[in-house]
Enzyme design. Structure first.
Site, PDB file in Angstrom:
ATOM      1  N   GLU A 110      -0.045  -8.945   8.824  1.00 46.41           N
ATOM      2  CA  GLU A 110       0.041  -7.524   9.160  1.00 46.41           C
ATOM      3  C   GLU A 110       1.070  -6.791   8.297  1.00 46.41           C
ATOM      4  OE1 GLU A 110      -0.966  -4.029  11.059  1.00 46.41           O
ATOM      5  OE2 GLU A 110      -1.953  -5.987  11.142  1.00 46.41           O
ATOM      6  N   ARG A 164      -2.155  -7.909 -21.141  1.00 44.38           N
ATOM      7  CA  ARG A 164      -2.983  -7.573 -22.300  1.00 44.38           C
ATOM      8  C   ARG A 164      -2.277  -6.605 -23.248  1.00 44.38           C
ATOM      9  NH1 ARG A 164      -6.392  -3.440 -22.248  1.00 44.38           N
ATOM     10  NH2 ARG A 164      -8.164  -4.718 -22.903  1.00 44.38           N
ATOM     11  N   PRO A 206       0.809  -1.227   0.000  1.00 39.53           N
ATOM     12  CA  PRO A 206       0.000   0.000   0.000  1.00 39.53           C
ATOM     13  C   PRO A 206       0.842   1.278   0.000  1.00 39.53           C
ATOM     14  CG  PRO A 206      -0.855  -1.568   1.603  1.00 39.53           C
ATOM     15  CD  PRO A 206       0.454  -2.118   1.122  1.00 39.53           C
ATOM     16  N   ASP A 216      -7.395   1.886 -25.420  1.00 36.72           N
ATOM     17  CA  ASP A 216      -7.963   1.782 -24.077  1.00 36.72           C
ATOM     18  C   ASP A 216      -7.956   3.141 -23.391  1.00 36.72           C
ATOM     19  OD1 ASP A 216      -8.536  -0.890 -24.077  1.00 36.72           O
ATOM     20  OD2 ASP A 216      -6.645  -1.495 -23.163  1.00 36.72           O
TER      21      ASP A 216
END
Length: 252
Positions: A120, A157, A93, A172
């Protein structure tokens, strides 16, 4: 591309990575995906991979030994097969934001290794094998498996041959710095909702200009922040000015 994943839950990858375009790319040999359970490299009798943190605190941390030993074993196998080391990506994160631009850069690599954390957190020394840390956004999930699968899909992709139509990826959303224009298929009239007549005209030049204008309009309405980063041509600036006037007149 060779993709290695170090995970405590390899079965999580079976469904998502075995279906659709990614599954077909693996079948055709365009992608080589291998999932390694680093618990298999734990050296204690219970095959534990986590311990409480030094200094106290909530939760358990991944120990460096099982994960790093697993990575080194996988690297040794790859080296014997002539596969380059490549980048090692940690799902974290606190990492840099994963974007379409990052996906495009990573799609040119010959080998990627994804490190999926859990619990954790992890012992900081695990970063000794990591080249890049990535985050999907400002939120926390239970483990790195789901973020890794999303990244693998977004990167794969873009590899030539993975998608059936080679023009799909370049158009895209985000690849051109704008959101993708709206698209329609048959029927031309569905319960009173009609396809824009210009798309039925057969005039490819007008269709191209319409799509470009619609992409600018959609980006202005939904992601105006992207326009601040996008280098617009003089023609696109005029289009954008016309769009703003149209929207203002419509509001009035």
């Amino acid at each position: 591309m060779k993709i290695d994943v170090l995970s405590l839950f390899p079965d999580m990858f079976k469904g998502p990575m075995g279906e659709s375009m990614i599954g077909k790319a693996i079948e055709r040999g365009i992608l080589n995906l291998k999932i390694t359970n680093f618990r298999d490299y734990s050296k204690n009798k219970h095959h534990d991979v986590d311990m409480p943190p030094y200094g106290g605190g909530a939760g358990m941390l991944l120990q460096p030994q099982p994960l790093i030993d697993a990575y080194q074993a996988v690297q040794k196998q790859n080296q014997a097969s002539g596969i380059p080391k490549g980048k090692v990506l940690l799902m974290d994160p606190a990492g840099k934001r994963f974007t379409q631009h990052e996906a495009e850069k990573l799609s040119h690599e010959k080998h990627l290794t994804f490190v999926c954390g859990h619990y954790e957190g992890y012992d900081e020394r695990i970063k000794s094998i990591v080249t890049d840390e990535y985050s999907l956004g400002d939120f926390v999930v239970t483990g790195g498996e789901l973020p890794a699968m999303i990244m693998i899909d977004a990167i794969s992709r873009l590899i030539p041959g993975v998608l059936g139509d080679k023009q799909s990826a370049p158009t895209d959303s985000f690849s051109m710095g704008l959101l993708e224009f709206p698209e329609y298929t048959r029927p031309a009239d569905f319960r009173g909702m009609k396809v824009p007549s210009i798309l039925l005209s057969g005039d490819h030049q007008k269709i191209r200009l319409w799509r470009e204008k619609q992409a600018l309009k959609k980006t202005l309405l939904k992601r105006p922040d992207l326009l601040k980063k996008k280098h617009l041509s003089l023609k696109q600036k005029h289009m954008l000015s016309d769009i703003k006037i149209d929207l203002r007149d419509h509001q009035d």
